[in-house]
Design an enzyme around this catalytic site. Sequence first.
Site, PDB file in Angstrom:
ATOM      1  CD  GLU A 240       2.865 -37.419  42.713  1.00 29.75           C
ATOM      2  OE1 GLU A 240       4.064 -37.724  42.643  1.00 29.75           O
ATOM      3  OE2 GLU A 240       1.979 -37.998  42.070  1.00 29.75           O
ATOM      4  NE  ARG A 266     -17.681 -12.161  23.197  1.00 30.17           N
ATOM      5  CZ  ARG A 266     -17.874 -12.131  21.894  1.00 30.17           C
ATOM      6  NH1 ARG A 266     -17.300 -11.171  21.165  1.00 30.17           N
ATOM      7  NH2 ARG A 266     -18.595 -13.053  21.284  1.00 30.17           N
ATOM      8  CD  GLN A 277     -28.494 -12.900  38.634  1.00 30.12           C
ATOM      9  OE1 GLN A 277     -29.155 -13.918  38.422  1.00 30.12           O
ATOM     10  NE2 GLN A 277     -28.815 -12.011  39.567  1.00 30.12           N
TER      11      GLN A 277
END
Length: 377
Positions: A240, A266, A277
Site C-alpha cells: 500500500e 492567465r 518567477q
Amino acid sequence: MDFSWSTQQRAAQSAVLEAVREAFDGRPGTDFFTRGQWRTLGDLGLLGLCVPTEYGGQGLGALETAGMVEAFGRGCADTGLVFAASAHLFACTVPIADFGTDTVRTKLLPGLCSGDLVAGNAMTEAEAGSDVSRLAVTAERTDGGWLLSGEKSFVSNGPVADVYVTYATTDPWAGHLGVTGFVVERDTPGVTASEPFDKLGLLACPAGTVTFDRCFVPDEQVLGGEGMGGAIFQHSMGWERACLFAGYLGLMDRLIERCVEHARSRRQFGHRIGDFQAVAHRVVEMKLRLDSARLLLHRACWQMDQGEDSVLSVALSKLAVSEGALASAVDAVQIFGGRGYRRDQGIEAYLRDTVPSTIFSGTSDIQRLLIAKELGL
C-alpha cells in the site's frame, strides 16, 4: 537497477490512461463510487493488477503495478475513486492472495478482481491507529473457528463492502504476535456497517465503522495462521505505501499540467503569469517533487520485486510522495489564486484529497520514526 519501461509496458500504461480518461475524466465529484464504475475498473484490470492470473488478476510485480496505478491516478480526476480501488487491492486483495486458504482464494479473488465484490480493510480502531499491536477487537476460540467482537473505525469502502479483511487480538499477552488476520463476509451474522462518515476529501470512497458482535469466522477464513496478523498487515502495508501512492504521482503530474496551462493563458500586468518567477518557480518545485518522489517509489517497488529488504525505501517513498503531493496541491491553489479556491475549477479538491495522504497508511511522523530506526537511531 533498471526502471525503464519496455515498449509493451508503455503501451499498457497508455491504454489504461486513455481508457480511464474516457470512463472517468472530468472534475472530481462529491458522490460515492457506483457499482457500475467499480465493474468498469474490474474490466480495465485495475482491481487485480498484482493478483495471480489464475484468479483473474494480471500477475504484475510491484514496479509494473505502480506504473499502472500512476496512469490510473493521472487519467482519473476523482482521486477518491483511485484511493478506493487501491485500498481494495493492496490492503485486502493482496493479503487474501498471499495468505488466504485455497478455499478463500478460489471463492473470493475472481470477484475481487472483476469488480463484482468490494473489499474493506478493517484495521484501525478508535484507540489503535499507529499502534496496531493493541487491538481492542478480540477473537475468541470456539469449535471450528473464532468469535470476533468489537468495532473497527475508518474502514475505507466499509459501508458498501462485501468482504472485510480484519485483524483481532487472539492473545493479549503476546503483543504483535498475538494478532490474527481474518476474512469476513458482509452477510455474516453479527457484522454491522455504519453509515458513511462525512469527510474532508477522497469523497468517492465511503468510510465508516464496522462492528463485530460475536461474529463467527471459520478456521478456513484465517489469514496465514494464528498470530500472523501483525506480519500480514505489515506485508500489505508495504504494497500500500508503495503502490497505492503511485496514484498520487499521477495526481501530481495532472496538477503540473493544469498549472502550466493556466500559467500560460492567465495574464496580469500585461504578461502571462508564467513569466513571473514567483509562479514559474512554484511549478519547477512541483516538478522536482514529482520526479524525486517517483524515483524513490520506483526504487522501493524494484526492491520489493527483488525480494530485498525494502522497509527503508518504502518509508522514504511514502513520505516523499505524500508530503510532495500536499505541497504541490497548496502551490496549485496559489497559482490559480481565487479560481483555485472555487469548487468549479476542481483545484481545491486536489488539496482536500492530498491532506489525508500524510495520515493514512502510517502518518508522516510514523514514516520518519521508521526511517530513523532503519538508520540505527
